[in-house]
Design a protein around this motif. Structure first.
Motif, mmCIF file in Angstrom:
data_model
loop_
_atom_site.group_PDB
_atom_site.id
_atom_site.type_symbol
_atom_site.label_atom_id
_atom_site.label_comp_id
_atom_site.label_asym_id
_atom_site.label_seq_id
_atom_site.Cartn_x
_atom_site.Cartn_y
_atom_site.Cartn_z
ATOM 1 N N VAL A 1 0.849 -1.187 0.000
ATOM 2 C CA VAL A 1 0.000 0.000 0.000
ATOM 3 C C VAL A 1 0.883 1.234 0.000
ATOM 4 C CG1 VAL A 1 -1.670 1.317 1.374
ATOM 5 C CG2 VAL A 1 -1.915 -1.133 1.156
ATOM 6 N N ALA A 2 0.475 2.200 -0.795
ATOM 7 C CA ALA A 2 1.215 3.453 -0.817
ATOM 8 C C ALA A 2 1.137 4.095 0.573
ATOM 9 C CB ALA A 2 0.632 4.379 -1.875
ATOM 10 N N ARG A 3 1.839 5.127 0.770
ATOM 11 C CA ARG A 3 1.896 5.754 2.083
ATOM 12 C C ARG A 3 0.623 6.557 2.384
ATOM 13 N NH1 ARG A 3 7.218 5.021 0.987
ATOM 14 N NH2 ARG A 3 8.573 4.690 2.751
ATOM 15 N N ASP A 4 -0.498 5.954 2.175
ATOM 16 C CA ASP A 4 -1.792 6.564 2.464
ATOM 17 C C ASP A 4 -2.188 6.164 3.883
ATOM 18 O OD1 ASP A 4 -4.277 7.675 2.424
ATOM 19 O OD2 ASP A 4 -5.155 6.202 1.059
ATOM 20 N N GLU A 5 -2.214 7.136 4.779
ATOM 21 C CA GLU A 5 -2.471 6.830 6.186
ATOM 22 C C GLU A 5 -3.844 6.201 6.408
ATOM 23 O OE1 GLU A 5 -1.857 9.663 9.287
ATOM 24 O OE2 GLU A 5 -0.015 10.367 8.344
ATOM 25 N N ASP A 6 -4.850 6.664 5.675
ATOM 26 C CA ASP A 6 -6.192 6.108 5.858
ATOM 27 C C ASP A 6 -6.249 4.639 5.453
ATOM 28 O OD1 ASP A 6 -7.096 8.543 6.778
ATOM 29 O OD2 ASP A 6 -7.772 9.216 4.796
ATOM 30 N N ALA A 7 -5.612 4.299 4.354
ATOM 31 C CA ALA A 7 -5.602 2.907 3.904
ATOM 32 C C ALA A 7 -4.844 2.022 4.887
ATOM 33 C CB ALA A 7 -4.989 2.802 2.507
ATOM 34 N N THR B 1 -4.407 2.594 8.126
ATOM 35 C CA THR B 1 -5.206 2.489 9.342
ATOM 36 C C THR B 1 -6.357 1.516 9.156
ATOM 37 O OG1 THR B 1 -4.660 4.781 9.879
ATOM 38 C CG2 THR B 1 -6.534 3.804 11.027
ATOM 39 N N GLU B 2 -6.999 1.552 8.001
ATOM 40 C CA GLU B 2 -8.106 0.625 7.714
ATOM 41 C C GLU B 2 -7.618 -0.826 7.733
ATOM 42 O OE1 GLU B 2 -11.092 -0.508 4.046
ATOM 43 O OE2 GLU B 2 -10.083 1.438 4.024
#
Length: 132
Positions: A77-83, A85-86
């Motif tokens: 996963v890219a460094r997307d915090e929401d993804a 955390t999910e």
């Protein structure tokens, strides 16, 4: 009365996690635009895991396999915090379902344990208690 609320909570968590896997996997399978055959295989795996969780069949192994697949996907996963955390919340919920053996709470695993031969095998076999 508290036992009923606990059983209902575990049941609802199990079904919600199952649905969380079924809908995106089904959408990916229907689209059919997989870059690699591995993506197709993972989508089918998530679809099967979703159905196993919804119906409460082999919840413990399904949860551990889902944790492994989510962990493998989490590394990509890219460094997307929401993804991220999910995914971590999903791993925590699946770990809870596996530890509580959520299939015996209003699931088909409970019905399997009502068969005397399976119950006897379940009680005497250490490895089978981790499967069912």
């Amino acid at each position: 009365m508290d036992q009923l609320y606990i059983a209902l909570s575990i049941f609802l968590l199990r079904v919600a996690m199952g649905m969380r896997f079924i809908f995106p996997a089904w959408k990916a399978i229907i689209k059919g635009r997989f870059r690699k055959p591995l993506h197709s295989l993972i989508s089918w795996a998530f679809l099967i895991i979703g159905f196993l969780l919804v119906f409460g069949i082999f919840v413990r192994p399904a949860s551990f396999i889902a944790i492994f697949l989510i962990g493998a996907r989490l590394s990509k996963v890219a460094r997307d915090e929401d993804a991220i955390t999910e995914q971590i919340v999903s791993i925590a919920a699946l770990l809870l379902l596996a530890v509580l053996n959520a299939g015996i709470w209003l699931g088909f695993d409970y019905l399997f344990l009502q068969i005397p031969q399976i119950l006897q095998f379940y009680e005497t076999s250490s490895w089978f208690s981790w499967v069912l």
